[in-house]
Design an enzyme around this catalytic site. Sequence first.
Site, PDB file in Angstrom:
ATOM      1  N   LYS A 125       0.918  -1.127  -0.088  1.00 30.65           N
ATOM      2  CA  LYS A 125      -0.120   0.161   0.090  1.00 30.65           C
ATOM      3  C   LYS A 125       1.024   1.194  -0.113  1.00 30.65           C
ATOM      4  O   LYS A 125       0.455   2.289  -0.509  1.00 30.65           O
ATOM      5  CB  LYS A 125      -0.822  -0.060   1.189  1.00 30.65           C
ATOM      6  CG  LYS A 125      -1.946  -1.175   1.318  1.00 30.65           C
ATOM      7  CD  LYS A 125      -3.034  -0.877   2.583  1.00 30.65           C
ATOM      8  CE  LYS A 125      -2.189  -1.145   3.947  1.00 30.65           C
ATOM      9  NZ  LYS A 125      -1.813  -2.664   4.255  1.00 30.65           N
ATOM     10  N   ARG A 155      -9.385   0.620   9.178  1.00 32.39           N
ATOM     11  CA  ARG A 155      -8.996  -0.777   9.591  1.00 32.39           C
ATOM     12  C   ARG A 155     -10.193  -1.572  10.139  1.00 32.39           C
ATOM     13  O   ARG A 155      -9.831  -2.990  10.706  1.00 32.39           O
ATOM     14  CB  ARG A 155      -7.638  -0.710  10.173  1.00 32.39           C
ATOM     15  CG  ARG A 155      -6.381  -1.274   9.713  1.00 32.39           C
ATOM     16  CD  ARG A 155      -5.722  -1.082  10.649  1.00 32.39           C
ATOM     17  NE  ARG A 155      -3.991  -1.969  10.332  1.00 32.39           N
ATOM     18  CZ  ARG A 155      -3.133  -1.294   9.637  1.00 32.39           C
ATOM     19  NH1 ARG A 155      -3.190  -0.082   9.070  1.00 32.39           N
ATOM     20  NH2 ARG A 155      -2.029  -1.940   9.583  1.00 32.39           N
ATOM     21  N   ARG A 160      11.276  -6.639   4.740  1.00 27.51           N
ATOM     22  CA  ARG A 160      11.461  -5.099   5.001  1.00 27.51           C
ATOM     23  C   ARG A 160      11.897  -4.878   6.242  1.00 27.51           C
ATOM     24  O   ARG A 160      12.446  -3.753   6.778  1.00 27.51           O
ATOM     25  CB  ARG A 160      10.031  -4.563   5.063  1.00 27.51           C
ATOM     26  CG  ARG A 160       9.331  -2.963   5.146  1.00 27.51           C
ATOM     27  CD  ARG A 160       8.184  -2.596   4.843  1.00 27.51           C
ATOM     28  NE  ARG A 160       7.547  -2.989   6.207  1.00 27.51           N
ATOM     29  CZ  ARG A 160       5.988  -2.915   6.069  1.00 27.51           C
ATOM     30  NH1 ARG A 160       5.313  -2.399   4.868  1.00 27.51           N
ATOM     31  NH2 ARG A 160       5.270  -3.014   7.034  1.00 27.51           N
ATOM     32  N   ARG A 170      11.741  -1.355  11.638  1.00 29.79           N
ATOM     33  CA  ARG A 170      10.253  -1.272  12.463  1.00 29.79           C
ATOM     34  C   ARG A 170      10.175  -2.599  13.513  1.00 29.79           C
ATOM     35  O   ARG A 170      10.434  -3.782  12.934  1.00 29.79           O
ATOM     36  CB  ARG A 170       9.093  -1.518  11.694  1.00 29.79           C
ATOM     37  CG  ARG A 170       8.840   0.061  11.134  1.00 29.79           C
ATOM     38  CD  ARG A 170       7.745  -0.089   9.974  1.00 29.79           C
ATOM     39  NE  ARG A 170       6.594  -0.552  10.412  1.00 29.79           N
ATOM     40  CZ  ARG A 170       5.272  -0.686   9.636  1.00 29.79           C
ATOM     41  NH1 ARG A 170       5.287  -0.182   8.608  1.00 29.79           N
ATOM     42  NH2 ARG A 170       4.375  -1.581  10.327  1.00 29.79           N
ATOM     43  N   ARG A 212      -0.144  -9.531  13.443  1.00 26.53           N
ATOM     44  CA  ARG A 212      -0.884  -8.550  12.306  1.00 26.53           C
ATOM     45  C   ARG A 212      -1.580  -8.878  11.505  1.00 26.53           C
ATOM     46  O   ARG A 212      -3.085  -8.635  11.071  1.00 26.53           O
ATOM     47  CB  ARG A 212       0.112  -7.589  11.956  1.00 26.53           C
ATOM     48  CG  ARG A 212       0.932  -6.595  12.957  1.00 26.53           C
ATOM     49  CD  ARG A 212       2.248  -6.344  12.607  1.00 26.53           C
ATOM     50  NE  ARG A 212       2.388  -5.607  11.570  1.00 26.53           N
ATOM     51  CZ  ARG A 212       3.485  -5.264  10.591  1.00 26.53           C
ATOM     52  NH1 ARG A 212       4.477  -6.042  11.023  1.00 26.53           N
ATOM     53  NH2 ARG A 212       3.497  -4.653   9.485  1.00 26.53           N
TER      54      ARG A 212
HETATM   55  P1  ADP Z   1       1.052  -2.293   7.948  1.00 25.18           P
HETATM   56  O1  ADP Z   1       0.025  -2.242   7.161  1.00 25.18           O
HETATM   57  O2  ADP Z   1       2.409  -2.591   7.199  1.00 25.18           O
HETATM   58  O3  ADP Z   1       1.033  -3.281   9.275  1.00 25.18           O
HETATM   59  P2  ADP Z   1       0.992   0.288   9.008  1.00 25.18           P
HETATM   60  O4  ADP Z   1       2.096   1.110   9.027  1.00 25.18           O
HETATM   61  O5  ADP Z   1      -0.368   0.583   8.274  1.00 25.18           O
HETATM   62  O6  ADP Z   1       1.624  -1.023   8.610  1.00 25.18           O
HETATM   63  O7  ADP Z   1       0.702   0.218  10.623  1.00 25.18           O
HETATM   64  C1  ADP Z   1       1.426  -0.274  11.465  1.00 25.18           C
HETATM   65  C2  ADP Z   1       0.594  -0.631  13.133  1.00 25.18           C
HETATM   66  O8  ADP Z   1       0.011   0.617  13.411  1.00 25.18           O
HETATM   67  C3  ADP Z   1      -0.678  -1.698  13.045  1.00 25.18           C
HETATM   68  O9  ADP Z   1      -0.162  -3.100  13.120  1.00 25.18           O
HETATM   69  C4  ADP Z   1      -1.329  -0.952  14.187  1.00 25.18           C
HETATM   70  O10 ADP Z   1      -0.834  -1.314  15.379  1.00 25.18           O
HETATM   71  C5  ADP Z   1      -1.387   0.369  13.883  1.00 25.18           C
HETATM   72  N1  ADP Z   1      -2.391   1.047  13.123  1.00 25.18           N
HETATM   73  C6  ADP Z   1      -2.219   1.774  11.918  1.00 25.18           C
HETATM   74  N2  ADP Z   1      -3.293   2.142  11.330  1.00 25.18           N
HETATM   75  C7  ADP Z   1      -4.239   1.750  12.278  1.00 25.18           C
HETATM   76  C8  ADP Z   1      -5.702   1.932  12.223  1.00 25.18           C
HETATM   77  N3  ADP Z   1      -6.306   2.597  11.124  1.00 25.18           N
HETATM   78  N4  ADP Z   1      -6.225   1.575  13.360  1.00 25.18           N
HETATM   79  C9  ADP Z   1      -5.703   0.933  14.253  1.00 25.18           C
HETATM   80  N5  ADP Z   1      -4.482   0.483  14.261  1.00 25.18           N
HETATM   81  C10 ADP Z   1      -3.561   0.923  13.307  1.00 25.18           C
END
Ligand code: ADP
Length: 190
Positions: free
Chosen positions: A14, A89, A128, A134, A146
């Site tokens: 994404k 999400r 990654r 991270r 996740r």
């Molecule tokens: P990825 O999609 O690669 O897991 P992100 O950078 O989008 O990584 O998100 C990393 C973490 O941030 C998620 O595992 C969650 O803990 C938190 N997070 C991000 N966006 C949301 C959201 N919209 N609602 C709840 N938690 C979120």
Amino acid sequence: MLNLVLFGPPGAGKGTQSQKLIEKYGLIHLSTGDLLRNEIAQGTILGLEAKKLMDEGLLVPDEVVIGMISNKLDANPQAKGFIFDGFPRTVAQAAALDTLLSEKNTAISGMVALVVDDQELENRLLLRGKDSGRPDDANPEVIRKRINEYNSKTAPVAEFYKGQDKFTSINGIGSIEEIFGSVSSVVDQY
Ligand code: ADP
């Protein structure tokens, strides 16, 4: 306005596709993951609370991310449109986003979902993790958590947009350019 939700599990690509969409369509990128990591880097209370959950592979509470998105929408009144990456999400976040956008007399144009199988996702995230530093990318158990959070809480968000006739899925495996071509051909129809 062109308001796009880019959807897919962690590691689906994404972030990569968002960067290319910003350039092509002049949109503002709103990534809740980036916004949360920014809070962590600045050592805010919100960041400290979020970090505990993120490091465990769990979602942060809906009201936290909805508040962050609301602030960003207010901060960009002249935007041509937005790319929502990693948000909504949960179905509650999707419903809240509809309300926020309707208050601004706009709406989601469509959701594009990147489809990638679980094994490929795990491989990509571990790779990654080597460069991104991270913590949530470094540990296979956190990665699986996740993906589980995604399957239980986030996958239903696709149904929400299907119900509004705003859902398209595309194959997320292939070259970055190939995938971008597929995403663009969907976006060009909005
Ligand atoms: P990825 O999609 O690669 O897991 P992100 O950078 O989008 O990584 O998100 C990393 C973490 O941030 C998620 O595992 C969650 O803990 C938190 N997070 C991000 N966006 C949301 C959201 N919209 N609602 C709840 N938690 C979120």
